[in-house]
Scaffold this motif. Sequence first.
Motif, PDB file in Angstrom:
ATOM      1  N   ASP A 124       3.867  -3.204 -18.467  1.00  0.00           N
ATOM      2  CA  ASP A 124       3.875  -4.550 -19.025  1.00  0.00           C
ATOM      3  C   ASP A 124       2.572  -5.267 -18.636  1.00  0.00           C
ATOM      4  OD1 ASP A 124       5.816  -6.958 -19.948  1.00  0.00           O
ATOM      5  OD2 ASP A 124       4.653  -7.613 -18.205  1.00  0.00           O
ATOM      6  N   PRO A 125       2.012  -6.120 -19.507  1.00  0.00           N
ATOM      7  CA  PRO A 125       0.736  -6.777 -19.165  1.00  0.00           C
ATOM      8  C   PRO A 125       0.756  -7.492 -17.830  1.00  0.00           C
ATOM      9  CG  PRO A 125       1.256  -7.136 -21.475  1.00  0.00           C
ATOM     10  CD  PRO A 125       2.441  -6.449 -20.871  1.00  0.00           C
ATOM     11  N   ARG A 126       1.840  -8.213 -17.542  1.00  0.00           N
ATOM     12  CA  ARG A 126       1.879  -8.963 -16.292  1.00  0.00           C
ATOM     13  C   ARG A 126       1.995  -8.026 -15.093  1.00  0.00           C
ATOM     14  NH1 ARG A 126       5.235 -14.555 -15.357  1.00  0.00           N
ATOM     15  NH2 ARG A 126       3.987 -15.299 -13.611  1.00  0.00           N
ATOM     16  N   LEU A 127       2.830  -7.013 -15.202  1.00  0.00           N
ATOM     17  CA  LEU A 127       2.984  -6.067 -14.099  1.00  0.00           C
ATOM     18  C   LEU A 127       1.686  -5.306 -13.853  1.00  0.00           C
ATOM     19  CD1 LEU A 127       6.533  -4.578 -14.810  1.00  0.00           C
ATOM     20  CD2 LEU A 127       5.914  -6.478 -13.317  1.00  0.00           C
ATOM     21  N   THR A 128       1.019  -4.910 -14.935  1.00  0.00           N
ATOM     22  CA  THR A 128      -0.225  -4.153 -14.799  1.00  0.00           C
ATOM     23  C   THR A 128      -1.317  -4.996 -14.142  1.00  0.00           C
ATOM     24  OG1 THR A 128       0.331  -2.874 -16.777  1.00  0.00           O
ATOM     25  CG2 THR A 128      -1.956  -2.810 -16.034  1.00  0.00           C
ATOM     26  N   SER A 129      -1.466  -6.249 -14.583  1.00  0.00           N
ATOM     27  CA  SER A 129      -2.480  -7.118 -13.980  1.00  0.00           C
ATOM     28  C   SER A 129      -2.139  -7.412 -12.519  1.00  0.00           C
ATOM     29  CB  SER A 129      -2.608  -8.424 -14.769  1.00  0.00           C
ATOM     30  OG  SER A 129      -1.387  -9.122 -14.820  1.00  0.00           O
ATOM     31  N   PHE A 130      -0.845  -7.468 -12.205  1.00  0.00           N
ATOM     32  CA  PHE A 130      -0.433  -7.694 -10.818  1.00  0.00           C
ATOM     33  C   PHE A 130      -0.760  -6.487  -9.950  1.00  0.00           C
ATOM     34  CE2 PHE A 130       2.261  -9.545  -7.540  1.00  0.00           C
ATOM     35  CZ  PHE A 130       2.115 -10.898  -7.809  1.00  0.00           C
ATOM     36  N   LEU A 131      -0.565  -5.298 -10.490  1.00  0.00           N
ATOM     37  CA  LEU A 131      -0.925  -4.080  -9.761  1.00  0.00           C
ATOM     38  C   LEU A 131      -2.434  -4.026  -9.518  1.00  0.00           C
ATOM     39  CD1 LEU A 131      -0.197  -1.322  -8.552  1.00  0.00           C
ATOM     40  CD2 LEU A 131      -0.402  -0.357 -10.860  1.00  0.00           C
TER      41      LEU A 131
END
Length: 242
Positions: A124-131
């Motif tokens: 997910d975009p938010r999860l990926t940017s958080f990682l």
Amino acid sequence: MSLWEYANPVKFIRTTDRVLPWISWMAVICLAVGLIWGFFFTPDDFRQGSTVKIIYLHVPSALMAINAWLMMLVASLIWIVRRHHVSALAARAAAPVGVVMTLIALATGAIWGQPMWGTWWVWDPRLTSFLILFLFYLGYIALWEAIENDDTAADLTSILCLVGSVFALLSRYAVNFWNQGLHQGASLSLDKEENVADVFYFPLLVSIAGFVLLFVALVFLRTQTEIRARRARALMARERAA
């Protein structure tokens, strides 16, 4: 009285020594009240069941993971512009706290996502940017450790902080940028209609206050430690030169 007076390490330590006990106790009280209230005295959600209660850990830790990096950005900009060593050391002190907050947010998000989405992780975009933000935290800490000269390390980590801030902002606003992501909308918003129900909202606010106070207390304490460590290294260098 000017804010820049606290760029003096002695004044910073003296001032934070006075306020640290108060902030620490307030953090303990808010965390205890918010988490106990949230986990034991709020009902299950009609859709998510008891899983909804993970918001009392996930939302505050995610907010602090992002805002810790933004605090590091401000401190890094102060270092670049004003060359105040306390600001650079404060940014360094905040990084390990931020990385722990990011880990908590990622772990609790996975625990929530497994029963809700049927998987521990999605790109997910938010999860990926958080990682990616988490990886920037690790890189920031590693860069500080890899460079012996403190001023050079402060310069390079400040540049890294500027670059990583893009992903901190993406982590915050990815849900708004990409509506197709699985991640739900914001739990808290200036728009009252987007907030969670009041029964969850008020203990969540108390938990967030506890996480904020905990972050401030830990950063103050770690900054004091960084100042003393820098002073010790300077004294050792003088002794070797003599």
